[in-house]
Design a protein around this motif. Sequence first.
Motif, PDB file in Angstrom:
ATOM      1  N   ARG A 228       0.435  -1.250  -0.151  1.00  0.00           N
ATOM      2  CA  ARG A 228       0.198   0.225   0.023  1.00  0.00           C
ATOM      3  C   ARG A 228       0.847   1.254   0.086  1.00  0.00           C
ATOM      4  O   ARG A 228       0.355   2.152  -0.701  1.00  0.00           O
ATOM      5  CB  ARG A 228      -0.996   0.170   1.708  1.00  0.00           C
ATOM      6  CG  ARG A 228      -2.405   0.321   0.941  1.00  0.00           C
ATOM      7  CD  ARG A 228      -3.219   0.463   2.341  1.00  0.00           C
ATOM      8  NE  ARG A 228      -2.876   0.349   2.835  1.00  0.00           N
ATOM      9  CZ  ARG A 228      -2.928   0.540   4.350  1.00  0.00           C
ATOM     10  NH1 ARG A 228      -2.441   2.005   4.044  1.00  0.00           N
ATOM     11  NH2 ARG A 228      -2.406   0.232   5.635  1.00  0.00           N
ATOM     12  N   ARG A 229       1.955   0.995  -0.118  1.00  0.00           N
ATOM     13  CA  ARG A 229       2.723   2.488   0.783  1.00  0.00           C
ATOM     14  C   ARG A 229       4.106   2.286   0.021  1.00  0.00           C
ATOM     15  O   ARG A 229       4.947   2.796   0.103  1.00  0.00           O
ATOM     16  CB  ARG A 229       2.922   2.986   1.896  1.00  0.00           C
ATOM     17  CG  ARG A 229       1.235   2.851   2.987  1.00  0.00           C
ATOM     18  CD  ARG A 229       1.821   3.325   3.921  1.00  0.00           C
ATOM     19  NE  ARG A 229       3.120   5.183   3.835  1.00  0.00           N
ATOM     20  CZ  ARG A 229       2.562   5.953   3.554  1.00  0.00           C
ATOM     21  NH1 ARG A 229       0.576   6.343   3.644  1.00  0.00           N
ATOM     22  NH2 ARG A 229       3.106   7.386   3.854  1.00  0.00           N
ATOM     23  N   GLY A 230       4.515   1.247  -0.482  1.00  0.00           N
ATOM     24  CA  GLY A 230       5.586   0.798  -0.995  1.00  0.00           C
ATOM     25  C   GLY A 230       5.753   0.685  -2.518  1.00  0.00           C
ATOM     26  O   GLY A 230       5.144   1.708  -3.161  1.00  0.00           O
ATOM     27  N   GLY A 231       6.779  -0.274  -2.892  1.00  0.00           N
ATOM     28  CA  GLY A 231       7.103   0.406  -3.981  1.00  0.00           C
ATOM     29  C   GLY A 231       8.966  -0.386  -4.714  1.00  0.00           C
ATOM     30  O   GLY A 231       9.523   0.151  -3.179  1.00  0.00           O
ATOM     31  N   GLU A 232       8.627  -0.417  -5.585  1.00  0.00           N
ATOM     32  CA  GLU A 232      10.563  -1.308  -5.369  1.00  0.00           C
ATOM     33  C   GLU A 232      11.293   0.111  -5.526  1.00  0.00           C
ATOM     34  O   GLU A 232      12.692  -0.314  -4.712  1.00  0.00           O
ATOM     35  CB  GLU A 232      10.882  -1.963  -7.149  1.00  0.00           C
ATOM     36  CG  GLU A 232      10.230  -3.141  -7.063  1.00  0.00           C
ATOM     37  CD  GLU A 232      10.070  -4.124  -6.415  1.00  0.00           C
ATOM     38  OE1 GLU A 232      11.416  -4.793  -6.116  1.00  0.00           O
ATOM     39  OE2 GLU A 232       9.220  -4.444  -5.303  1.00  0.00           O
TER      40      GLU A 232
END
Lengths: 224, 224, 224, 224
Positions: free
Chosen positions: A191-195
């Motif tokens: 929900r709040r991240g990404g690579e």
Amino acid sequence: MTGNTLFDRLVAAAGPTWHSYTRHDFVLRLADGTLPEAVFRHYLIQDYLFLLHFSRAWGLAIYKSDTLAEMRRAQGLVAATLDVEVGLHVEYCRGWGIDPAAMAAAPEALETVAYTRFVLDRGLAGDRLDLEVALAPCIVGYAEIAAERMADPATKLAANPYKSWLDMYAGAEYRALAEEAKVALDEQFARRGGEGRLPALAATFAAATRLEADFWQMGLDAAR
Amino acid sequence: MTGNTLFDRLVAAAGPTWHSYTRHDFVLRLADGTLPEAVFRHYLIQDYLFLLHFSRAWGLAIYKSDTLAEMRRAQGLVAATLDVEVGLHVEYCRGWGIDPAAMAAAPEALETVAYTRFVLDRGLAGDRLDLEVALAPCIVGYAEIAAERMADPATKLAANPYKSWLDMYAGAEYRALAEEAKVALDEQFARRGGEGRLPALAATFAAATRLEADFWQMGLDAAR
Amino acid sequence: MTGNTLFDRLVAAAGPTWHSYTRHDFVLRLADGTLPEAVFRHYLIQDYLFLLHFSRAWGLAIYKSDTLAEMRRAQGLVAATLDVEVGLHVEYCRGWGIDPAAMAAAPEALETVAYTRFVLDRGLAGDRLDLEVALAPCIVGYAEIAAERMADPATKLAANPYKSWLDMYAGAEYRALAEEAKVALDEQFARRGGEGRLPALAATFAAATRLEADFWQMGLDAAR
Amino acid sequence: MTGNTLFDRLVAAAGPTWHSYTRHDFVLRLADGTLPEAVFRHYLIQDYLFLLHFSRAWGLAIYKSDTLAEMRRAQGLVAATLDVEVGLHVEYCRGWGIDPAAMAAAPEALETVAYTRFVLDRGLAGDRLDLEVALAPCIVGYAEIAAERMADPATKLAANPYKSWLDMYAGAEYRALAEEAKVALDEQFARRGGEGRLPALAATFAAATRLEADFWQMGLDAAR
């Protein structure tokens, strides 16, 4: 890396730092019963002071929540700490001859200040994911440490004064709490991240892990 | 205690802790020129990392300001640090053979983490007065340290590689900045304080002072 | 002013602003049963959204605690809100025909944003005393509002659809909670305050009171 | 959506909310010179109070920075606001007959409290990306508003008392600042973002946009 949890990826990114914490001399000697009792007592006192800031960190997590579910999980951890753990810790320490009032009044060691305030600063400067990543070496790490020691033939439980410590963190209840923390990390990363966030999160995790290793070392140094 | 500044009262309350910092072996050996250069280099690198968090602390103070005047004072300190001091420090370190990129990439020492994050946590958990009290051993202390060394017959400035360090912190410009910090403490104590706050402020000041002493000790330990 | 509680002094300093909130038209019409139901429904929905930020505020208070007792009081209020009040509120609203999911998804009104975020900002920019002062018009004010209405001959409880609201906030349980909040303000003022802080605390209290009055007005405006 | 900036995507996600702000009646009437002067004066006074919290927000961004470059950008914006803009605003307002001291002492309108504290809370509860997204409708939006009005044949610059306002925000200097803000959003989204964060960021952006529209409406309402 598909299929791996965020926690697994953070551990992998930490490299040898991870085992310098989870297989620290303090841990190995606790497991084979050769850890000097003065070292353990020093650790217990500082761990009590740590618990207070741990509660503050989860209080902060309530503030930093976006959903009712997030709030409730954080509030559950504050409650577990303040209503249950603090009391258990006090009783456990009494069994080791540590006076509760003296423990509460003990000065914080440099290592305690460093780790607790590092976590709180990450949580305030960053978002809740940063906060939980900084707390993960502690919450999840303790379960891994205890499980690994329990599976190690070098570990001696008979006549080991630290057996109850290992039992607690290897127990089903604590293991469930650690699993929950791993799941929460994944949910928040979705929900709040990404690579793109991985490098910064990995740096936070590695720094927190080093500070946890310093926390073990503190006990050994204090006894010298 | 009438007539005393808040700073004087905090120093008095800190007792021997204050001199364990301002008259630390690191300081005395810097003043007589016998401090090993490796010790000083280690200190310089960590002091650079400290400066970044010092800027963050004054950025936080802008956020925590109640008046335009308070905002402007904090913004002036951020500007002085980021626009001037960081550059000067980099140049100074280059003179000591320290590569700027290596310095920026150096791992933070435990002592650096402990002191900087302690200050930020006090500033976030408390109000701006708590923040400035936590910063005072650094800002005001350095001026006092340099002035005291300059007045000490044991100090040797001829052929002392650390002379420029003493000159800077004993100089009129830095002294004025330290005086301003003392005045600001009094203003805030008048507006946000009261006698009842003294014990908590004194505890913060003493803890920060101990962490500053640890910061000196770090250099000596690292060289061992 | 000797003998007065901090709360009494803040009310006195707020002047007519206090009664513009506690004797707001919304309150008087709720008490005599003439408040349009649509107004009350709008209020109930926004009050639910308010509760979530209220929990965040007490989570923040846990972080900002100096003592275990302070932590436990804040944690008790988070628990009471998240474990009990939120559920009761949802059930109460269901009785008014408000669907829980729709309520959770309702957009926050300007007045809800203003009051809740003002409180959180005071709490973060200031210390825990600032935070509790910003929350006092709500916590203590509701008890005073209900008590005053109950004592007013113009209040009609028979066939008043809002009777249960008045009963709850005039009840012994809520009154005790409000009294506790007043005592906590005095304790914190003794430990973190001083006369010099009064003007700033009074400004915070008056601003929060105005925002509470706006919160009542919101309901009336929405129904137009 | 490839090739789009984060800002473009946030605007697209906001739907009609975006134009309810950028093409608000206040803006259209300012552009054709029919806005009542009392409305504009009310706006100017509240905009001054807004500027102070805007500075606080960028002070907070300094604290929340991970790199020296991030710190410097935030510090540049605080400096531009406190050292330049606040002074220009005061002079500009004097030209409109607004007394500086009266302006500084004016009570904050509900709309000013709501928008400024919402931004600060997003910044504290979230990370720096959350903070900059909450500020984007203001920083980038003003440039878009002015550019759009300048290109609109309905806009009348001759004898328009608000011409200087349009000139300022349509000018090259302000446009550059807005472009920089868009670039910064993309940089942070690359480093701290990921697609999973889009919904939450879009919700923050839309809420901030609504609060900006409320800020325009405030002026119109106040004049009634």
